[in-house]
Design an enzyme around this catalytic site. Structure first.
Site, short mmCIF file in Angstrom:
data_model
loop_
_atom_site.label_atom_id
_atom_site.label_comp_id
_atom_site.label_asym_id
_atom_site.label_seq_id
_atom_site.Cartn_x
_atom_site.Cartn_y
_atom_site.Cartn_z
N ARG A 55 6.30 -41.45 11.39
CA ARG A 55 5.78 -40.21 11.94
C ARG A 55 6.16 -40.15 13.42
NH1 ARG A 55 3.62 -42.63 15.52
NH2 ARG A 55 2.66 -40.70 16.19
N GLY A 56 5.94 -38.99 14.02
CA GLY A 56 6.43 -38.73 15.36
C GLY A 56 7.72 -37.96 15.27
N ALA A 57 7.80 -36.83 15.97
CA ALA A 57 8.92 -35.91 15.78
C ALA A 57 10.29 -36.57 15.96
CB ALA A 57 8.76 -34.71 16.72
N ARG A 98 8.40 -32.40 6.29
CA ARG A 98 7.41 -32.00 7.29
C ARG A 98 7.89 -30.71 7.94
NH1 ARG A 98 4.13 -36.21 9.48
NH2 ARG A 98 2.86 -34.51 10.30
N GLN A 201 -4.19 -42.09 14.97
CA GLN A 201 -2.97 -42.64 15.55
C GLN A 201 -3.23 -43.29 16.90
OE1 GLN A 201 -3.20 -39.54 14.20
NE2 GLN A 201 -1.26 -38.84 13.35
N ASP A 242 5.82 -31.75 19.14
CA ASP A 242 6.58 -31.67 17.90
C ASP A 242 7.51 -30.47 17.88
OD1 ASP A 242 5.54 -33.62 15.43
OD2 ASP A 242 4.17 -33.47 17.12
N ASN A 252 1.76 -29.50 19.09
CA ASN A 252 1.58 -30.95 19.11
C ASN A 252 0.38 -31.30 18.24
OD1 ASN A 252 2.43 -33.55 20.13
ND2 ASN A 252 0.56 -33.58 21.33
N LYS A 253 0.08 -32.57 18.18
CA LYS A 253 -1.00 -33.06 17.32
C LYS A 253 -2.29 -32.28 17.54
CE LYS A 253 -0.63 -35.55 14.85
NZ LYS A 253 -0.29 -35.21 13.45
#
Length: 352
Positions: A55-57, A98, A201, A242, A252-253
């Site tokens: 995970r993480g763009a 995603r 996270q 993201d 973003n998150k």
């Protein structure tokens, strides 16, 4: 750049290429277990992305690029004359893994461009293209780290959200890379990290990464952020992204928007750190960004999952922060302060 070079920069690596396939550090198991799983198909890589093993763009984009290599290897072995058609199907599967992280689509387009010129065995050229994406992301991380550290200066404390370190990128990190660089300059006393519900996270990954680097960190509940800001312990909130719209709005998150509102109220500044590939110039504003919603079961207690339950859950995993609440956007191509359509257009000119 070799895997040894990547490890020289970061104590952890989210992704490692081997002849057998793509080795993915299963981030769902951290910090308790450090387990790498090998994926040898494009569909397997897509599942690893969708299930949040990776995970993480930026890391999602890199993983997808290697997924294209795996798809091409299998397709060429099956049918050397028509392998490109099969790889296009693999690209479509990877693209669906995603929806919010624009780096995914950017990396797939880079791989598609590399694929177009290939005659014969595609693996060497596509693997070289995937490695370039990986290496370029690491170089961008290091550049952003220095640019962001120059802005933070002698900062007493920063607050970060989610995980934006080596686990989320090609190595080193975006927002966490800025924090690393600031710490290494001796210009930062302490990092505060939100737990980042519901996947935790921050609690599982960010404080673990900071601990690996021996950077002093304090974990706090998401709901404690306002009280922390009021205490004066932090002067900056530093987050990743993201997707960034052409006007500077940032997806973003989930929880980033809340932190931005709280920061503005308390006189705390907000920095967004992301590679230029995260800027989606085709998306005019944040209103046009598709925000992923995940399974409500990730939130609900099993007691409420029965067919007769009247309890549901809303589980968006991203939100959009308006550019007006952001003090700086840091990319490897330059820094935008007080982002607006005009200042973002200037950044675009630098990035070309």
């Amino acid at each position: 750049m070799s895997d040894h070079s990547f490890s020289a920069v970061s104590a952890v690596q989210a992704l490692k290429w081997s002849d057998g396939g793509l080795e993915v550090l299963d981030q769902r198991l951290l910090p308790g277990d450090v387990v790498y799983q090998i994926f040898d198909t494009a569909a397997g890589v897509a599942e690893a992305i969708a299930s949040m093993r990776v995970r993480g763009a930026p890391a999602i984009g890199i993983a997808a690029a290697y997924g294209v290599v795996l798809g091409a290897r299998a397709a060429y072995a099956r049918d050397p004359a028509h392998w490109k058609r099969a790889v296009e199907d693999d690209i479509a599967v990877l693209a669906r893994s995603r929806p919010t992280a624009v780096n995914l689509f950017w990396a797939l387009e880079r791989m598609r461009e590399a694929m177009a010129a290939i005659e014969g065995d595609p693996v060497p050229a596509l693997l070289a293209a995937a490695r370039r994406i990986h290496e370029d992301d690491l170089a961008a991380n290091l550049a952003m780290g220095e640019l962001g550290a120059a802005i933070l200066g002698g900062c007493k404390g920063v607050l970060t959200h989610c995980n934006t370190g080596a686990l989320a990128t090609g190595g080193y990190g975006t927002a966490l890379g800025v924090i690393r660089s600031t710490w290494r300059r001796g210009a930062l006393e302490r990092v505060y990290a939100t737990e980042t519900r519901p996947w935790s996270q921050g609690a599982r990954l960010t404080v673990w990464e900071l601990g690996q680097d021996r950077i002093p960190a304090t974990l706090l509940a998401d709901s404690a952020a306002a009280w922390l800001m009021k205490s004066g312990a932090v002067q900056w909130v530093v987050v990743g992204a993201d997707r960034i719209a052409a006007n500077g709005d940032v997806a973003n998150k989930i929880g980033t928007y809340s932190l931005a509102v709280l920061a503005r109220h308390h006189g705390v500044k907000l920095m967004v750190v992301a590679p230029i590939s995260t800027v989606d110039w085709a998306t005019a504003t944040g209103e046009d960004i598709v925000v992923e919603e995940r399974d409500p079961r990730e939130l609900l207690h099993p007691l409420f999952l029965g067919s007769d339950s009247v309890i549901g859950a809303w589980n968006p995993v991203f939100d959009v922060t308006p550019a007006a609440l952001i003090d700086a956007i840091v990319t490897e191509a330059g820094v935008v302060t007080n982002p607006s359509p005009d200042t973002m257009a200037t950044l675009r000119g630098k990035a070309r």
